[in-house]
Motif scaffolding. Structure first.
Motif, mmCIF file in Angstrom:
data_model
loop_
_atom_site.group_PDB
_atom_site.id
_atom_site.type_symbol
_atom_site.label_atom_id
_atom_site.label_comp_id
_atom_site.label_asym_id
_atom_site.label_seq_id
_atom_site.Cartn_x
_atom_site.Cartn_y
_atom_site.Cartn_z
ATOM 1 N N THR A 102 7.719 1.851 6.524
ATOM 2 C CA THR A 102 7.949 3.218 6.994
ATOM 3 C C THR A 102 7.657 4.232 5.888
ATOM 4 N N ALA A 103 7.159 3.739 4.752
ATOM 5 C CA ALA A 103 6.657 4.559 3.637
ATOM 6 C C ALA A 103 7.763 5.285 2.876
ATOM 7 N N TYR A 123 12.466 5.173 11.145
ATOM 8 C CA TYR A 123 12.636 3.932 11.921
ATOM 9 C C TYR A 123 12.492 4.180 13.424
ATOM 10 N N SER A 145 17.806 -1.666 4.790
ATOM 11 C CA SER A 145 19.024 -0.958 5.185
ATOM 12 C C SER A 145 19.480 -1.569 6.518
ATOM 13 N N ARG A 199 16.939 3.391 0.819
ATOM 14 C CA ARG A 199 18.344 2.988 0.851
ATOM 15 C C ARG A 199 18.497 1.564 0.336
ATOM 16 N N THR A 200 17.483 0.739 0.594
ATOM 17 C CA THR A 200 17.536 -0.653 0.128
ATOM 18 C C THR A 200 17.693 -0.683 -1.389
ATOM 19 N N ASP A 223 0.832 -1.210 0.000
ATOM 20 C CA ASP A 223 0.000 0.000 0.000
ATOM 21 C C ASP A 223 0.864 1.257 0.000
HETATM 22 C C1 FMN Z 1 10.626 -4.887 -0.864
HETATM 23 C C2 FMN Z 1 10.094 -3.599 -0.308
HETATM 24 C C3 FMN Z 1 8.727 -3.365 -0.304
HETATM 25 C C4 FMN Z 1 8.206 -2.175 0.204
HETATM 26 N N1 FMN Z 1 6.852 -1.984 0.194
HETATM 27 C C5 FMN Z 1 6.339 -0.814 0.652
HETATM 28 C C6 FMN Z 1 4.931 -0.567 0.623
HETATM 29 O O1 FMN Z 1 4.111 -1.384 0.195
HETATM 30 N N2 FMN Z 1 4.486 0.636 1.073
HETATM 31 C C7 FMN Z 1 5.336 1.585 1.558
HETATM 32 O O2 FMN Z 1 4.860 2.651 1.953
HETATM 33 N N3 FMN Z 1 6.672 1.373 1.630
HETATM 34 C C8 FMN Z 1 7.186 0.211 1.173
HETATM 35 N N4 FMN Z 1 8.543 -0.006 1.225
HETATM 36 C C9 FMN Z 1 9.418 1.050 1.803
HETATM 37 C C10 FMN Z 1 9.964 0.698 3.166
HETATM 38 O O3 FMN Z 1 8.942 0.570 4.118
HETATM 39 C C11 FMN Z 1 10.963 1.753 3.650
HETATM 40 O O4 FMN Z 1 10.318 2.979 3.890
HETATM 41 C C12 FMN Z 1 12.060 2.034 2.665
HETATM 42 O O5 FMN Z 1 12.549 0.864 2.062
HETATM 43 C C13 FMN Z 1 13.194 2.751 3.394
HETATM 44 O O6 FMN Z 1 13.784 1.882 4.293
HETATM 45 P P1 FMN Z 1 15.303 1.427 4.131
HETATM 46 O O7 FMN Z 1 16.107 2.654 4.445
HETATM 47 O O8 FMN Z 1 15.478 0.310 5.137
HETATM 48 O O9 FMN Z 1 15.443 0.975 2.712
HETATM 49 C C14 FMN Z 1 9.085 -1.193 0.725
HETATM 50 C C15 FMN Z 1 10.458 -1.434 0.730
HETATM 51 C C16 FMN Z 1 10.972 -2.623 0.224
HETATM 52 C C17 FMN Z 1 12.460 -2.848 0.253
#
Ligand code: FMN
Length: 435
Positions: free
Chosen positions: A129-130, A149, A220, A334-335, A58
């Motif tokens: 975390t959007a 986070y 991340s 970041r991922t 979502d």
């Molecule tokens: C595989 C994957 C799926 C994700 N799906 C959603 C999602 O459905 N809705 C959303 O708001 N954020 C989604 N995110 C974003 C994460 O919740 C997060 O905000 C974002 O990856 C930043 O975190 P990071 O610094 O750990 O990468 C997704 C991230 C990844 C890696």
């Protein structure tokens, strides 16, 4: 693969088979994507295949320019959609997505506990975390990933405590004595933290169907630590087997450090499938789905993730690490930025190759373009190599691909002895072996 384990399989209800040019097919039923009937049929078939769960990602924003080309993931509220499906199914898990950045924990605790009741123990929560949407919530600048986070840690703690605040055993329902609950067992949580003040208790009892499994997305360092502490499974973006193995090993070791068992957090990569009876047809399906996809959007993604402008470069130009700005800069995910950088470091692809890779065109998901037998082989390979505990299927191109997945890939995995042929219990926690 851990001995004695079998695959955990989810199916995304993000209508991935309608993205790209998939929705343009005459039989795509794209007009029906805001009707529950569209999903009921799919949910029933996924349950007939004994899948662990349905999964609805979502977001809380709309970019109308994206809708020019495909319906995207916007649409029905995921928890409401899954509530409708709960009446039409009996065993399959129902994983909703709720962001910890723009919601309030009291609302989320209540709505997911409600889904758990309505589905008799089949709710799951995908904690995100959007990536966007701040301006819909009166927030001028998107909070950076670390502060998101911080908020997520407090948010989940509040939700878990709210779920415990009105325990099932408080409801004694003593008709004789006229005592519905033992009020002493219902306790406020009196939470006061940097982000939330929540007195509690929650206004709905915890169901006696057992716990609500937690999924998490975001890989991340912070994301992985967070998952290792609170999640039962991680929805992962792992474009190749090595990335899957690295993540799986790392999550197992972080789970151990957090005092949990090595298998406490299942790693479930998204698996993008472009399936057809022959490889030639599968290649054609993939090409057809990708044709005409907005190149400017891919360029914008690379610019945002890496700080590199490729728009003026020729397609055969090699993209090498020396082109990449070295400075650490804030990015949406970041991922995804890390996976893209990793691809360039390892392969120095041409721009044309780069634009076709899942890191740019498919949210960095594991991808199989081939026959159902190819998909089974790839899944077996990853599972046996310890690169995944299962996956979330993202069928692409057309509904036929979804059909091949349910009717050929899943039965093939049952035949290979790595997936169930019958449910052995009624709740999602049971399927995940948490109950
Ligand atoms: C595989 C994957 C799926 C994700 N799906 C959603 C999602 O459905 N809705 C959303 O708001 N954020 C989604 N995110 C974003 C994460 O919740 C997060 O905000 C974002 O990856 C930043 O975190 P990071 O610094 O750990 O990468 C997704 C991230 C990844 C890696």
């Amino acid at each position: 693969m851990m001995s004695g384990q079998s695959l955990c399989i989810g199916l995304s209800l993000a209508t991935t088979w309608l993205t790209g040019n998939g929705w343009r097919r005459p039989d795509s039923r794209v007009e029906q994507i805001c009707l529950s009937d569209f999903y009921v049929d799919i949910a029933r078939r996924a349950e007939a295949a004994k899948l662990d769960f349905l999964f609805r990602p979502d977001s809380l924003f709309l970019d109308p320019t994206m809708l020019n080309q495909s319906p995207g993931i916007s649409g029905l509220d995921p928890t409401l959609l899954l509530s409708a499906l709960s009446r039409e199914t009996s065993h399959i898990g129902l994983v909703t997505t709720a962001s910890t950045t723009f919601n309030h924990p009291y609302h989320v605790a209540r709505s997911i506990q409600s889904l758990h009741w309505l589905s008799k123990g089949r709710a799951g929560w995908n904690v995100v975390t959007a990536l966007d949407g701040n301006e819909n919530f009166g927030v001028d600048i998107m909070p950076d990933a670390d502060s998101r986070y911080d908020r997520a840690a407090e948010f989940t703690e509040v939700v878990f405590r709210l779920w415990q605040s009105y325990p099932p055993e408080a409801r004694v329902v003593d008709r004789q004595a006229g005592c519905y609950v033992e009020t002493g067992r219902i306790r406020p949580i009196d939470h006061r933290g940097p982000f939330f003040s929540v007195k509690g208790p929650l206004n709905i009892p915890a169901s006696d169907y057992g716990r609500i499994p937690i999924l998490q997305a975001g890989a991340s360092e912070r994301g992985r630590d967070f998952a290792a502490r609170i999640a039962d499974a991680i929805f992962a973006a792992t474009p190749d087997m090595e990335a899957g193995r690295e993540l799986t090993d790392d999550i197992r070791s972080r789970a151990r450090q957090a005092g949990r068992g090595p298998g406490a957090v299942k790693v479930l990569p998204g698996l993008s499938l472009f399936l057809a009876p022959t490889r030639q047809e599968a290649d054609a399906l993939f090409e057809e789905t990708q044709r005409g996809r907005d190149i400017a959007r891919k360029h914008a993604f690379i610019r945002e993730a890496l700080g590199l402008d490729v728009s003026g470069m020729s397609e055969d130009r090699r993209i090498t690490t020396d082109l990449l700005p070295t400075m650490e800069r804030p990015v949406r995910s970041r991922t995804h930025a890390r996976l893209l950088r990793r691809l360039i470091e390892r392969e120095s692809p041409t721009l044309s190759q780069l634009l076709k890779r899942p890191e740019v065109s498919g949210s960095a998901h594991w991808q199989v373009v081939g026959t159902p037998a190819d998909a089974i082989d790839s899944i077996m390979e990853w599972f046996e190599a310890g690169a995944a505990d299962g996956f979330v299927a993202l069928p692409g191109g057309s509904e036929d691909c979804l059909n091949l997945f349910l009717e050929e890939v899943v039965p093939g995995l049952v035949e290979r002895g790595v997936f169930r042929s019958e449910y052995s219990g009624p709740t999602f926690a049971h399927h995940l072996q948490l109950a």
